[in-house]
Enzyme design. Structure first.
Site: not given
Ligand code: MRU
Length: 368
Positions: A55, A207, A248, A258
């Site tokens: 992820r 996370q 993202d 994000n």
């Molecule tokens: O749902 P995820 O864990 O894939 O989400 C991504 C993230 O960890 C965050 O939004 C993050 O800050 C951006 S990805 C570098």
């Protein structure tokens, strides 16, 4: 980055059982178990992305790029292009918010255009490796640019620790290596600047608690885990010098999607004049979009991620527990959008810029 003294990337190929095999760190097992898994088919790759064994924006992109190589080498004789198109479509549909996924598939599509099966396998391998290497090197450069900001705050504080709040995981686990938001933290720590990180737990999938806390601990960076709602209080009491998050997807005028909850941190930072930075490699920009709140697709995941939590019991067993009444319905939006006006600056591989179309185009003039 190092895990128990051995260098790992989050995705790589190695010789296993006599053939080159795609391997990942299984992020659903962290922090309690470090294990790797092999991805042998396109369905394996799709499952790994959808169920979040991998992820994070950059890593999702790299996984899809390697997935194209897996597709090319497992395509049936006779329907190569049909299989490739179907495989890319399946991978693209796994997670909608991070732009890196579609970006990586587009790069592979261009690299494979007009090639027959044998050449396509070699070209897909080369392009996936290039995407992975570029991700790692861009993230390392984000660290260097972010370091300058941390250094300046440290100088003002006269040797006292710089307190940085982050939300979710935008460390090396979210990319191929180094990370985006955490790359400047590692660079500062390695340069001997005293840093301390407030780690938001990041409900519902935690996370922050499971990945960011694990990463920072492995590297020896001082940190404290805090409940998601603590950030505003910390900022009101002068306990946060800056916020750095990942993202993202960022629109051409600087709105940033994000992990859900980021917007509330940005509001609190704005109210308390705490600088709020967003770190990203250029693969996370979506220059086709302008208004992030209206235009960025927000993934909605299963309700059970909100209703059920998992963790290690006192007996050392991994357990899942229901935290609400049996029949309570839940909604689970995975991301939110922070408008550009709340962002102090974007930290990219090309430097730091204002979160505005003018600022972004000053670093990426080819997108004008
Ligand atoms: O749902 P995820 O864990 O894939 O989400 C991504 C993230 O960890 C965050 O939004 C993050 O800050 C951006 S990805 C570098």
């Amino acid at each position: 980055m190092n895990v128990n003294g051995r260098h790992y990337r989050t995705i790589w190929t190695e010789e296993r059982g006599g053939e080159e095999t795609l391997c990942i760190i299984d992020q659903t097992a962290l922090p309690h178990e470090f294990r790797t898994i092999e991805l042998k088919t396109v369905d394996d790759v799709c499952r790994a992305i959808r169920d979040m064994h991998v992820r994070g924006a950059g890593l999702i992109g790299a996984a899809a790029a390697w997935g194209v190589w897996v597709a090319a080498r497992t395509a049936p004789e006779g329907d190569f292009s049909g299989f490739m198109a179907e495989s890319m479509g399946k991978m693209r549909a796994t997670r909608p918010t991070a732009s890196n996924l579609a970006w990586a598939l587009e790069r592979q599509k261009k690299a494979l255009a007009g090639l027959g099966r044998k050449d396509a396998v070699a070209a897909a391998h080369a392009e996936a490796q290039a995407i992975a290497d570029e991700d790692a090197s861009f993230c390392r450069r984000i660290g260097e640019h972010g370091l300058a900001i941390i250094r300046e705050i440290a100088a003002r504080k006269g040797g006292k620790p710089v307190h940085i709040l982050t939300h979710c995981n935008a460390g090396w686990l979210a990319f191929v290596d180094y990370g985006s938001a955490l790359s400047p933290v590692y660079a500062a720590f390695d340069a001997g600047i005293p840093v301390h990180v407030w780690v938001d737990e990041t409900r519902p999938r935690n996370q922050g608690a499971s990945l960011t806390a694990w990463e920072l601990g492995m590297h020896g960076v001082p940190h404290d885990l805090v409940a998601d709602n603590a950030g505003g209080h910390l900022m009101q009491h002068g306990m946060v010098d800056m916020v750095i998050t990942g993202t993202d997807r960022v629109t051409r005028r600087g709105d940033a999607a994000n992990k859900i909850g980021t917007y509330l941190k940005a509001l609190a930072a704005y109210d308390n004049t705490v600088p709020f930075y967003v770190a990203l490699p250029s693969s996370t920009f979506d220059f086709a979009l302008s208004d992030g709140v209206r235009e960025i697709p927000i993934e909605e995941r299963k309700a059970d991620e909100v209703r059920v939590m998992s963790g290690l019991s006192e007996k050392g067993a991994l357990e899942r527990v229901l935290i609400c009444p049996q029949k309570t319905p839940a909604r689970n939006w995975a991301f939110d959008v922070t408008p550009a006006r709340l962002i102090t600056g974007l930290i990219t591989e090309r430097g730091v810029c204002e979160a505005s179309e003018k600022g972004i185009l000053s670093l990426y003039p080819e997108q004008a």
